[in-house]
Design an enzyme around this catalytic site. Structure first.
Site, PDB file in Angstrom:
ATOM      1  N   CYS A 184     -51.280  54.105   4.668  1.00  0.00           N
ATOM      2  CA  CYS A 184     -52.161  53.476   3.458  1.00  0.00           C
ATOM      3  C   CYS A 184     -52.461  52.058   3.559  1.00  0.00           C
ATOM      4  O   CYS A 184     -53.546  51.719   3.103  1.00  0.00           O
ATOM      5  CB  CYS A 184     -51.676  54.234   2.098  1.00  0.00           C
ATOM      6  N   HIS A 244     -55.428  49.721  -3.062  1.00  0.00           N
ATOM      7  CA  HIS A 244     -55.681  51.031  -2.364  1.00  0.00           C
ATOM      8  C   HIS A 244     -55.517  52.213  -3.655  1.00  0.00           C
ATOM      9  O   HIS A 244     -54.761  51.998  -4.561  1.00  0.00           O
ATOM     10  CB  HIS A 244     -54.266  51.223  -1.799  1.00  0.00           C
ATOM     11  N   ASN A 272     -56.771  59.899  -2.806  1.00  0.00           N
ATOM     12  CA  ASN A 272     -56.282  58.976  -2.163  1.00  0.00           C
ATOM     13  C   ASN A 272     -56.912  58.921  -0.649  1.00  0.00           C
ATOM     14  O   ASN A 272     -56.411  60.028   0.012  1.00  0.00           O
ATOM     15  CB  ASN A 272     -54.552  58.921  -1.968  1.00  0.00           C
TER      16      ASN A 272
HETATM   17  N1  ACO Z   1     -50.636  70.773 -10.566  1.00  0.00           N
HETATM   18  C1  ACO Z   1     -49.883  71.112 -11.744  1.00  0.00           C
HETATM   19  N2  ACO Z   1     -48.571  70.717 -12.132  1.00  0.00           N
HETATM   20  C2  ACO Z   1     -48.053  70.256 -10.940  1.00  0.00           C
HETATM   21  C3  ACO Z   1     -48.598  69.788  -9.828  1.00  0.00           C
HETATM   22  C4  ACO Z   1     -50.259  69.892  -9.670  1.00  0.00           C
HETATM   23  N3  ACO Z   1     -50.744  69.538  -8.840  1.00  0.00           N
HETATM   24  N4  ACO Z   1     -47.932  69.010  -8.966  1.00  0.00           N
HETATM   25  C5  ACO Z   1     -46.588  69.077  -9.715  1.00  0.00           C
HETATM   26  N5  ACO Z   1     -46.853  69.827 -10.858  1.00  0.00           N
HETATM   27  C6  ACO Z   1     -45.559  70.236 -11.526  1.00  0.00           C
HETATM   28  C7  ACO Z   1     -44.349  69.919 -10.953  1.00  0.00           C
HETATM   29  O1  ACO Z   1     -44.135  71.217 -10.313  1.00  0.00           O
HETATM   30  C8  ACO Z   1     -43.345  69.810 -12.204  1.00  0.00           C
HETATM   31  O2  ACO Z   1     -43.182  70.880 -12.885  1.00  0.00           O
HETATM   32  P1  ACO Z   1     -41.603  71.183 -13.391  1.00  0.00           P
HETATM   33  O3  ACO Z   1     -41.524  70.227 -14.463  1.00  0.00           O
HETATM   34  O4  ACO Z   1     -41.963  72.899 -14.154  1.00  0.00           O
HETATM   35  O5  ACO Z   1     -40.604  71.283 -12.331  1.00  0.00           O
HETATM   36  C9  ACO Z   1     -44.211  68.778 -12.966  1.00  0.00           C
HETATM   37  O6  ACO Z   1     -45.631  69.050 -12.593  1.00  0.00           O
HETATM   38  C10 ACO Z   1     -43.873  67.447 -13.032  1.00  0.00           C
HETATM   39  O7  ACO Z   1     -43.887  66.909 -11.764  1.00  0.00           O
HETATM   40  P2  ACO Z   1     -43.631  65.763 -11.111  1.00  0.00           P
HETATM   41  O8  ACO Z   1     -43.511  65.602  -9.799  1.00  0.00           O
HETATM   42  O9  ACO Z   1     -42.436  65.036 -12.029  1.00  0.00           O
HETATM   43  O10 ACO Z   1     -44.657  64.712 -11.727  1.00  0.00           O
HETATM   44  P3  ACO Z   1     -44.959  63.344 -11.687  1.00  0.00           P
HETATM   45  O11 ACO Z   1     -45.142  62.884 -13.101  1.00  0.00           O
HETATM   46  O12 ACO Z   1     -44.043  62.404 -11.089  1.00  0.00           O
HETATM   47  O13 ACO Z   1     -46.470  63.083 -11.059  1.00  0.00           O
HETATM   48  C11 ACO Z   1     -47.249  62.374  -8.724  1.00  0.00           C
HETATM   49  C12 ACO Z   1     -46.705  63.597  -9.471  1.00  0.00           C
HETATM   50  C13 ACO Z   1     -48.727  62.244  -9.290  1.00  0.00           C
HETATM   51  C14 ACO Z   1     -47.181  62.789  -7.460  1.00  0.00           C
HETATM   52  C15 ACO Z   1     -46.619  60.914  -9.035  1.00  0.00           C
HETATM   53  O14 ACO Z   1     -45.112  61.114  -8.828  1.00  0.00           O
HETATM   54  C16 ACO Z   1     -46.988  60.013  -8.370  1.00  0.00           C
HETATM   55  O15 ACO Z   1     -48.120  59.576  -8.604  1.00  0.00           O
HETATM   56  N6  ACO Z   1     -46.411  59.444  -7.524  1.00  0.00           N
HETATM   57  C17 ACO Z   1     -46.689  58.146  -6.565  1.00  0.00           C
HETATM   58  C18 ACO Z   1     -47.112  58.849  -5.303  1.00  0.00           C
HETATM   59  C19 ACO Z   1     -48.401  58.610  -4.739  1.00  0.00           C
HETATM   60  O16 ACO Z   1     -49.405  58.218  -5.432  1.00  0.00           O
HETATM   61  N7  ACO Z   1     -48.757  58.918  -3.500  1.00  0.00           N
HETATM   62  C20 ACO Z   1     -49.781  58.670  -2.710  1.00  0.00           C
HETATM   63  C21 ACO Z   1     -49.244  58.248  -1.299  1.00  0.00           C
HETATM   64  S1  ACO Z   1     -48.426  57.014  -1.375  1.00  0.00           S
HETATM   65  C22 ACO Z   1     -49.466  55.490  -1.847  1.00  0.00           C
HETATM   66  O17 ACO Z   1     -50.568  55.659  -1.148  1.00  0.00           O
HETATM   67  C23 ACO Z   1     -48.807  54.577  -2.491  1.00  0.00           C
END
Ligand code: ACO
Length: 335
Positions: A126, A262, A292
């Protein structure tokens, strides 16, 4: 780690790289969150609340990273009024090349009919576009090339595990490009690429990676991510790189007209803005429409804000990104 490279005193370069034009290309096929609801156990509300993403563009069967990159580059050349014959450096930032080799930059070169030039890819996921800007800037400033195409192009849809809702909803496809030219430093005035701050920490490789490759397993592989762990690093890393880049250029964060981050996640953008005290209206946000798009994300967002008249000649613009590796960094440019 970072301080040692930042403190290197470079002799003044005879050339300065300046911005000449930009272009972008996204596939016509738009996949909304509502459509994703029919494909996996997710919801528009969950995706919008956690990421800010409403839709993403997904490449069709005949579209590839090189074809998207070539179209973005063609548009950037037209915008810059630069002929393909004038290009002597092509750098394509991508983590999703058409082929293991040759470089996507070479495929784009052939597509555009650019004569013999320097052409290669940069792989910093990225952060690739910011890394590519830095490499192009160094080559222009040192006289190795006169006019460069810097491209960020990706088809992340091809490395997603579409059965994994935790990653499949986050990414999209697209490409963006800039044309940079070398002008004599004495003639550049205040214009030009002013500073970069690049970082990588390979110890974090297992938090965001693709589980395949030519030398390991021999297959393309699929994207794997520990989202919360990535999130924890993102705001701090990006904020530090912004501060370092501004310090190198001798400008205050408050002097910057536009921040082009980004577009990974709305919450990361908001977190950086809060930590750095940025005015929200100065932060270009396109994550809702593109998702993204990895290395394409910064030039795509830049192009949206340039086309709608926000980013103008003379503006001070900061580009920043973080991605797999981890890699992260920032570039500062006066248009
Ligand atoms: N739809 C519905 N529910 C979902 C989904 C989805 N697509 N994905 C996960 N869940 C559920 C999980 O299973 C979990 O359920 P549970 O509580 O029953 O176990 C619940 O949602 C919470 O999951 P988390 O992983 O804790 O969710 P979080 O609030 O951390 O959000 C996310 C996830 C959006 C990926 C977040 O961690 C994030 O933004 N991380 C940054 C990573 C990123 O942006 N990466 C991109 C590439 S790196 C970069 O470019 C910087």
């Amino acid at each position: 780690m970072t301080q040692s490279t930042d403190q290197l005193i470079m002799p003044p370069m005879p050339w300065r790289s300046v911005f000449l034009g930009s272009g972008a290309m996204t596939p016509s096929r738009i996949v909304t969150n509502v459509e994703l609801e029919t494909m996996m156990d997710t919801s528009d509300a969950w995706i919008q609340e956690r990421t800010g993403i409403a839709q993403r563009a997904i490449a069709g069967p005949l579209e590839t990273t090189a074809s998207l990159g070539a179209e973005a580059a063609r548009r950037a050349l037209a915008n810059a009024s630069v002929s393909p014959d004038a290009i002597d450096l092509i750098i394509c930032a991508t983590a999703t090349p058409d082929r293991t080799f040759p470089a996507t930059a070479a495929l784009i070169q052939a597509d555009l009919g650019i004569p013999v030039a320097i052409a290669f890819d940069v792989q910093a996921v990225c952060s690739g576009f910011v890394y590519a800007m830095s490499v192009a800037d160094a080559m222009l400033a040192s006289g190795q090339a006169k006019t460069a195409l810097v491209i960020g192009a990706e088809t992340f849809s091809r490395i997603l595990d579409w059965s994994d809702r935790t990653t499949a909803v986050l990414f999209g496809d697209g490409a963006g490009a800039m044309v940079l030219g070398a002008v004599a430093s004495a003639q550049a005035g205040s214009r030009g690429v002013l500073a970069h701050a690049l970082r990588a920490d390979g110890r974090q490789a297992d938090l965001l990676y693709v589980d395949g490759g030519p030398s390991q397993g021999g297959r393309i592989g699929k994207l794997k991510m520990q989202g919360q762990a990535v999130f924890r690093h993102a705001v701090g890393n990006i904020s530090e790189a912004i501060s370092a880049c501004c310090e190198k250029a001798g400008v205050k964060v408050s002097d910057i007209d536009w921040f082009v981050p980004h577009q990974a996640n709305r919450r990361i953008l908001d977190g950086v803005a809060r930590r750095m005290g940025l005015d929200d209206h100065k932060v270009v946000t396109t994550v809702h429409q593109h998702g993204n798009t990895s290395a394409a994300s910064v030039p795509l967002a830049f192009e949206v804000a340039r086309q709608d008249g926000r980013i103008c000649d003379g503006d001070l613009v900061l580009l920043e990104a973080m991605g797999g590796g981890f890699t992260w960094g920032a570039s500062l440019i006066r248009l």
